[in-house]
Design an enzyme around this catalytic site. Structure first.
Site, short mmCIF file in Angstrom:
data_model
loop_
_atom_site.label_atom_id
_atom_site.label_comp_id
_atom_site.label_asym_id
_atom_site.label_seq_id
_atom_site.Cartn_x
_atom_site.Cartn_y
_atom_site.Cartn_z
N GLU A 35 29.97 47.53 47.46
CA GLU A 35 29.95 47.33 48.93
C GLU A 35 28.53 47.51 49.45
O GLU A 35 27.82 48.43 49.01
CB GLU A 35 30.90 48.35 49.56
N THR A 37 26.09 45.87 48.79
CA THR A 37 25.12 45.58 47.73
C THR A 37 24.66 44.12 47.79
O THR A 37 23.60 43.80 47.27
CB THR A 37 25.76 45.81 46.34
N SER A 69 42.60 26.18 68.31
CA SER A 69 42.96 27.39 67.58
C SER A 69 44.45 27.66 67.83
O SER A 69 44.83 27.98 68.96
CB SER A 69 42.12 28.58 68.05
N GLY A 124 38.58 43.80 57.57
CA GLY A 124 37.65 43.90 56.44
C GLY A 124 38.01 42.96 55.31
O GLY A 124 37.52 43.08 54.19
N SER A 126 37.67 39.60 55.69
CA SER A 126 36.84 38.40 55.89
C SER A 126 37.58 37.20 56.44
O SER A 126 37.55 36.11 55.86
CB SER A 126 36.18 37.99 54.57
N SER A 127 38.22 37.38 57.57
CA SER A 127 38.87 36.23 58.20
C SER A 127 37.82 35.22 58.65
O SER A 127 38.05 34.02 58.61
CB SER A 127 39.73 36.68 59.38
N SER A 128 36.64 35.69 59.06
CA SER A 128 35.63 34.75 59.54
C SER A 128 35.07 33.91 58.39
O SER A 128 34.89 32.69 58.53
CB SER A 128 34.51 35.47 60.28
N ASP A 172 31.39 37.37 50.94
CA ASP A 172 32.65 36.89 51.52
C ASP A 172 32.80 35.39 51.35
O ASP A 172 33.84 34.89 50.93
CB ASP A 172 32.73 37.25 53.00
N TYR A 222 26.15 47.26 61.52
CA TYR A 222 26.00 46.59 60.22
C TYR A 222 24.55 46.14 60.02
O TYR A 222 23.95 46.42 58.98
CB TYR A 222 26.94 45.37 60.16
C1 GLA Z 1 30.77 42.32 55.16
C2 GLA Z 1 29.70 41.28 54.90
C3 GLA Z 1 29.41 41.13 53.41
C4 GLA Z 1 29.14 42.49 52.77
C5 GLA Z 1 30.21 43.50 53.16
C6 GLA Z 1 29.90 44.88 52.67
O1 GLA Z 1 32.00 41.89 54.65
O2 GLA Z 1 30.07 40.03 55.43
O3 GLA Z 1 28.34 40.26 53.21
O4 GLA Z 1 27.87 42.95 53.08
O5 GLA Z 1 30.41 43.55 54.56
O6 GLA Z 1 29.93 44.92 51.29
#
Ligand code: GLA
Length: 385
Positions: A35, A37, A69, A124, A126-128, A172, A222
């Site tokens: 994570e 990284t 949407s 967390g 990654s819907s986007s 993601d 972030y």
């Molecule tokens: C989000 C970001 C990714 C990654 C993670 C943390 O999901 O979109 O690129 O940095 O956080 O690992």
């Protein structure tokens, strides 16, 4: 409830005068370990999930994108020739992807699009990236872009950077593009090389517990985390000019600059160096079917994310504590942080007790429910029909 093609097709027909287009899908993702990284040139270990975005798309012979949407019941039209594009984030993803594809020389024309998703937002997962990857895949297919999957992943990442303001890494979008059923992937974010690892652990299950604290990376710290890492690299560069990211910095390098950087930046970098090592340790453990070591590393990651990288929150810390108390093999907060899900590696025979405990305790402590999501590793972006 699982999203189906018909959920999208029926809406497309309704909104676009009885026509139909081509239907595409792209998934959300989990990440076993690795994570924060990716933007440091390190390793990540994600896999695509069954949940994702389904979008139907058809060229409309104009310069307009007409987007609906389904989940938000929100319709908007905007031009490919706009400079700024729409304000709402869900439409900006589409606008940004189209613009980035055009930068690559793809002859994108106007299109109608209807889309829906079943990745819980702000979890967390990654819907986007699922939406960006679905649109990138669809535009590449529709307008004969002939662009390879890794470049399509970078289109999604550039959309986050240039149109949304999140300076994310590549994990993601990479996972959404390259996912493969029953496989995790180890990606070296420095070289772009990756390897599939079959994932069908005997005697264990992966389960996500959604704290339902919405993690929002736009406007979150972030980007500050990334800046911390970059400051450390800048200090190392003074005596090691070839260092581009923290991946190029050793533990000795970090100690050398300790006095010049802030205590906070030092802790952030320490986490990242440790996390890169942990991904490799997990890969070794997996080759030996040693899931207990995998789990231990997950707990180590959580402690680092919570105390050194400081991207956890009370609710996710609590979920990990319950997992520990129940004797679960491994648990940690997953994704960018600041809420969302924990990922848990649970022994099958412990699973029912753990789920029962976690639901009851969470409810009692926070007065709200957490959500259980059993992980099924699925395929990456694809055409459905
Ligand atoms: C989000 C970001 C990714 C990654 C993670 C943390 O999901 O979109 O690129 O940095 O956080 O690992």
């Amino acid at each position: 409830m699982k999203l189906t093609i018909d959920d999208v097709r029926s809406r497309f027909i309704k909104h676009f005068d009885g026509t139909t287009g081509t239907v595409y899908a792209a998934p959300g993702r989990i990440n076993l370990i690795g994570e924060h990284t990716d933007y440091n040139g390190g390793f990540v270990f994600p896999g695509a999930v069954e949940q994702g975005i389904i979008a139907e798309l058809k060229p409309n012979g104009t310069r307009l994108i007409k987007a609906y949407s389904i989940d938000l019941k929100d319709y908007y039209e905007f031009s490919l020739d706009d400079e700024k594009g729409p304000r709402s984030t869900h439409f900006r993803y589409i606008f940004g992807v189209a613009k980035e594809m055009m930068k690559l020389g793809v002859k994108v024309e106007g299109f109608n699009i209807a889309f829906a998703g079943d990745v819980p937002q702000g979890s967390g997962m990654s819907s986007s990236a699922a939406l960006e990857s679905c649109v990138a895949y669809a535009l590449n297919d529709t307008f004969n872009g002939n662009i390879d999957p890794m470049t399509l992943a970078k289109v999604g990442q550039a959309t986050e950077h240039n149109y949304v303001g999140v300076k994310c890494g590549i994990m993601d979008q990479f996972a959404a593009m390259h996912g493969k059923k029953n496989n995790l992937m180890r990606l070296d974010c420095r070289s772009g090389e990756f390897e599939y690892f079959p994932w069908q652990p005997k005697g264990y299950k992966l389960v996500l517990i959604n704290s339902c604290v919405k993690h929002e990376l736009v406007g979150s710290p972030y980007n500050e985390r990334r800046e911390s890492c970059e400051r450390v690299v800048a200090a190392v560069k003074a005596f090691k000019p070839e260092a581009e990211t923290l991946r190029d910095c050793t533990w000795e390098d970090l100690e050398k600059v300790k006095e010049q950087i802030s205590e906070v930046d030092y802790r952030r970098a320490k986490f990242v160096l440790g996390e890169v090592d942990r991904v490799l340790a997990v890969c070794e453990a997996l080759k030996q079917n040693d899931y207990e070591t995998v789990g231990e590393k997950m707990y180590e990651t959580h402690d680092g994310l919570s105390k050194d990288y400081e991207v956890s929150c009370e609710e996710t810390d609590y979920l990990v504590d319950i997992a520990r108390d129940c004797g679960v093999s491994g648990a940690r907060i997953m994704g960018g942080g600041f809420g969302g899900c924990t990922i848990n590696l649970v022994q099958k025979d412990l699973y029912p007790t753990f789920i029962e405990q976690v639901k009851a305790n969470y409810n009692e402590k926070f007065g709200k429910a957490c959500k259980i999501i059993d992980v099924v590793i699925g395929d990456g972006a694809r055409k459905l029909c």
